[in-house]
Design a protein around this motif. Structure first.
Motif, PDB file in Angstrom:
ATOM      1  N   VAL A 162       0.832  -1.214   0.000  1.00  0.00           N
ATOM      2  CA  VAL A 162       0.000   0.000   0.000  1.00  0.00           C
ATOM      3  C   VAL A 162       0.860   1.254   0.000  1.00  0.00           C
ATOM      4  CG1 VAL A 162      -2.001  -1.096   1.064  1.00  0.00           C
ATOM      5  CG2 VAL A 162      -0.245  -0.098   2.536  1.00  0.00           C
ATOM      6  N   ALA A 163       2.058   1.183   0.610  1.00  0.00           N
ATOM      7  CA  ALA A 163       2.951   2.345   0.634  1.00  0.00           C
ATOM      8  C   ALA A 163       3.468   2.675  -0.760  1.00  0.00           C
ATOM      9  CB  ALA A 163       4.117   2.081   1.589  1.00  0.00           C
ATOM     10  N   LEU A 164       3.894   1.658  -1.498  1.00  0.00           N
ATOM     11  CA  LEU A 164       4.379   1.884  -2.862  1.00  0.00           C
ATOM     12  C   LEU A 164       3.275   2.472  -3.740  1.00  0.00           C
ATOM     13  CD1 LEU A 164       6.397  -1.415  -3.319  1.00  0.00           C
ATOM     14  CD2 LEU A 164       7.362   0.890  -3.493  1.00  0.00           C
ATOM     15  N   VAL A 165       2.094   1.901  -3.658  1.00  0.00           N
ATOM     16  CA  VAL A 165       0.970   2.395  -4.467  1.00  0.00           C
ATOM     17  C   VAL A 165       0.572   3.800  -4.014  1.00  0.00           C
ATOM     18  CG1 VAL A 165      -1.422   2.000  -5.140  1.00  0.00           C
ATOM     19  CG2 VAL A 165       0.164   0.071  -4.985  1.00  0.00           C
ATOM     20  N   GLY A 166       0.591   4.033  -2.705  1.00  0.00           N
ATOM     21  CA  GLY A 166       0.289   5.376  -2.213  1.00  0.00           C
ATOM     22  C   GLY A 166       1.238   6.409  -2.777  1.00  0.00           C
ATOM     23  N   GLY A 167       2.534   6.090  -2.797  1.00  0.00           N
ATOM     24  CA  GLY A 167       3.506   7.005  -3.394  1.00  0.00           C
ATOM     25  C   GLY A 167       3.224   7.251  -4.866  1.00  0.00           C
ATOM     26  N   ILE A 168       2.901   6.193  -5.586  1.00  0.00           N
ATOM     27  CA  ILE A 168       2.581   6.323  -7.009  1.00  0.00           C
ATOM     28  C   ILE A 168       1.356   7.209  -7.222  1.00  0.00           C
ATOM     29  CG2 ILE A 168       1.786   5.026  -9.038  1.00  0.00           C
ATOM     30  CD1 ILE A 168       3.584   2.704  -8.001  1.00  0.00           C
TER      31      ILE A 168
END
Length: 220
Positions: free
Chosen positions: A62-68
């Motif tokens: 979720v952190a990677l997608v949130g950054g994206i």
């Protein structure tokens, strides 16, 4: 040990649980979003080492997608990032890789929209700090923790000097700079970390210089 700031002792302001697996992952995703310059239609996320083994339990996904999606490390929307990406029509795919890299917290992000595509390799080194190790086949070392300018240019005499001179004229101090090229006389990439944000007017002026093809920026 000498600390430069309170940040170095207590870590980043973030949505937990881990500065390496969550805050660092969000920052890598955010750097990818800044460099792609628009919201992607698809995101293929290749996870290596520790990231591949624990990405769901530690919130790395979720952190990677949130950054994206453009969320910073402290954004309370991060836990819902995958759902929000789906609502925005972004196809997200996670791939668990078995290959080993020098650092256990390694991720490769491939973003696409129409014919546009960008590939970035990053690592989370702890405390929410990251390094971008590769961009579209160019080897580099970009922290993502300072304002930076990325300049794609033809490998020609004077290209680097002209960009440096223009920054100096505008009293922009260079903290770190490196140049990577795929082959002599072909496409090359300048990575310039600076001490202050660069405005759009100066960015556009850099883009008009001879041999410069594309200019993007990352602001801390």
């Amino acid at each position: 040990m000498k600390f430069r700031s309170v940040f170095d002792i207590i870590g980043p302001v973030m949505v937990g649980p881990s500065s390496s697996h969550t805050a660092g992952a969000a920052r890598i995703g955010l750097v990818a979003r800044h460099l792609f310059q628009t919201e992607p239609e698809r995101a293929d996320i290749h996870l290596y080492g520790s990231f591949a083994k624990t990405y769901q339990g530690h919130g790395t996904d979720v952190a990677l997608v949130g950054g994206i999606l453009g969320f910073d490390t402290h954004d309370t929307r991060i836990p819902e990032a995958i759902k929000l990406a789906e609502e925005r029509g972004i196809k997200v795919t996670f791939i668990e890789e078995e290959d080993e890299h020098d650092h256990p917290n390694t991720v490769k992000i491939r973003l696409g929209k129409g014919k546009e595509q960008m590939e970035l390799m990053g690592i989370s080194i702890g405390g929410g700090k990251v390094e971008v190790k590769e961009l579209n086949g160019f080897k580099l070392r970009l922290s993502g923790n300072h304002p930076a300018i990325l300049v794609v240019h033809n490998d020609r005499y004077g290209a680097i000097a002209s960009v440096s001179a223009l920054l100096a004229e505008n009293e922009i101090n260079i903290g770190h700079m490196e140049v990577s090229r795929k082959d002599k006389g072909k496409e090359a990439l300048m990575v310039i970390e600076v001490d202050q944000n660069v405005d759009e007017e100066l960015l556009a002026e850099i883009g008009t210089l001879a041999s410069i093809e594309k200019v993007t920026k990352i602001h801390d």
